[in-house]
Design a protein around this motif. Structure first.
Motif: not given
Length: 158
Positions: A68-75
């Motif tokens: 239910g929480k947004y998390v860091d995203m590698p790109y």
């Protein structure tokens, strides 16, 4: 004869992997503080060379959510020119549209090795027309300041 063909293919694969490793920057996209009142769906990664003023889109990536929480995203931003210096920024799309970009990353000069550890904060989600932007309201102390910011909208009919 088979052995020499194998080594030629192996050398070509190794050389092509080295060539493709150049021109990459791995970003860590930090989720926005505000989602705009709707589930975040897609990050749009933009970049520009430091001597240019126009931003270009590098790619898109789904917004991850865990528990239910947004998390860091590698790109990984690819197809960059080795030796050039870039800055990056991120917009996010929610149900209502695409929000404004977040703050720009630090300057990154592309080398033959993957550059990593560069954090970039996503901008907020698009705010549904008719909603009050609570992040703006938290910075205002009076009704007159609220009217001056123009953040109050006509309430939608239910």
């Amino acid at each position: 004869m088979k052995t020499s063909k194998f080594f030629i293919v192996l050398i070509l694969v190794l050389v092509s992997n080295i060539a493709f490793a150049a021109g990459k920057v791995t970003l860590t996209i930090k989720p926005p503080v505000h989602d705009g009142g709707s589930r975040l769906m897609i990050y749009y990664v933009e970049y520009r060379e430091i001597h240019e003023k126009d931003w270009k889109e590098n790619g898109t990536v789904p917004v991850p959510m865990v528990g239910g929480k947004y998390v860091d995203m590698p790109y990984t931003a690819e197809n960059l020119t080795e030796g050039e210096t870039y800055i990056f920024r991120v917009r996010v799309e929610n149900y209502y549209g695409t929000g404004e970009p977040g703050s720009s990353s630090k300057k990154v000069t592309v080398t033959s090795e993957d550059q990593s550890g560069i954090e970039v904060q996503s901008g907020p989600g698009f705010i549904k027309p008719g909603r009050v932007n609570s992040s703006v309201l938290s910075n205002v102390s009076s009704a007159n300041q609220i009217r001056a910011t123009g953040v109050l909208h006509k309430k939608e009919e239910d």
